[in-house]
Design an enzyme around this catalytic site. Structure first.
Site, PDB file in Angstrom:
ATOM      1  N   CYS A  42     -36.184  54.906  11.929  1.00 22.81           N
ATOM      2  CA  CYS A  42     -37.450  55.483  12.386  1.00 22.81           C
ATOM      3  C   CYS A  42     -37.264  56.084  13.785  1.00 22.81           C
ATOM      4  CB  CYS A  42     -38.524  54.399  12.427  1.00 22.81           C
ATOM      5  SG  CYS A  42     -40.152  55.033  12.932  1.00 22.81           S
ATOM      6  N   ASP A  44     -39.179  55.763  16.142  1.00 24.05           N
ATOM      7  CA  ASP A  44     -39.800  54.858  17.123  1.00 24.05           C
ATOM      8  C   ASP A  44     -38.846  54.579  18.293  1.00 24.05           C
ATOM      9  OD1 ASP A  44     -40.719  52.349  18.398  1.00 24.05           O
ATOM     10  OD2 ASP A  44     -42.197  52.351  16.793  1.00 24.05           O
TER      11      ASP A  44
HETATM   12 ZN   LIG Z   1     -41.639  53.371  12.744  1.00 23.15          ZN
END
Ligand SMILES: [Zn+2]
Length: 229
Positions: A42, A44
């Site tokens: 991800c 993130d």
């Molecule tokens: Zn994520």
């Protein structure tokens, strides 16, 4: 005028520290890369592939996008995959999700953020495919709405990583490579932002034949983990 002085200073310090430990480090890396791993994770900011696995530059080829999605129509992800498998000949491919993933949460909590909602459509499909499993497994938490919702996000984060790993097995790149006898395995894993720990979700899949058993084993593991919450 705004600049990136802080980043440049951080970079010089980092490069200096590495050269002190290994004066030949950058010389060696400049000759080419031969990473053992392809990491699909991800975007993130809290889940950087190298750092959380204790890996250094050169160890892992990385593709990241919101909610670690492997779409069979995403030319970017497929190009990374092809290069990793056919040219770099990586030995292990890891699709890594993480708990509290904002992309997954958006779907679970039916939020809307605009353009990105289109990107997350496949997670909605995973939720619909697995809704019975999720509801059965989390039944004992139904009396506590907050815990139920949080567990639902987390179980969906695991299911998402698992399904994206299965998607990888279905790409022409992987099918062709396996047919040619290239030797690599596909894994799914989940990272806990709260404790910094990485856990494997499914066993390594090294052929199309191993896919079903790995998926079944992973689902049993997920069910067992959430039934005792
Ligand atoms: Zn994520």
């Amino acid at each position: 005028m705004s600049d990136i002085k802080e980043l440049l200073e951080g970079n010089r310090k980092w490069a200096k520290n590495i050269k002190e430990v290994d004066p030949e480090f950058f010389n060696t890396l400049s000759k080419g890369q031969a990473p053992e791993y392809l990491w699909i994770g991800c975007s993130d900011s809290r889940v950087p592939a190298n750092q959380i696995c204790g890996l250094i530059p050169g160890d892992v080829f990385v593709h990241r996008n919101v909610a670690n999605i492997v779409s069979l129509t995403d030319l970017n992800c497929l190009s990374v995959l092809q290069y990793a498998v056919e040219v770099l000949k990586v030995k292990k491919i890891i699709v890594c999700g993480h708990y509290s993933c904002g992309g997954v949460e958006t779907i679970v909590k039916c939020k809307q953020f605009g353009l990105i909602d289109n990107w997350l459509t496949s997670i909605q499909e995973i939720k619909e495919q697995n809704i019975e499993l999720i509801e059965e497994t989390l039944e004992h938490l139904k009396h506590d709405k907050a815990r139920y919702e949080s567990a639902m996000v987390d179980i969906m984060c695991e299911l998402n990583a698992l399904h994206q790993a299965i998607n990888l097995c279905k790409t022409t790149v992987v099918k062709t490579a396996w047919r040619k006898g290239l030797n690599f395995t596909i894994h799914s894993a989940i990272y806990g932002i709260k404790d910094g720990k990485l856990h494997q979700i499914s066993q390594g899949i090294g052929s199309r034949e191993e896919m079903k058993a790995a998926y079944k084993g992973a689902i049993e593991g997920i069910r067992a983990r959430y039934l005792i919450l």
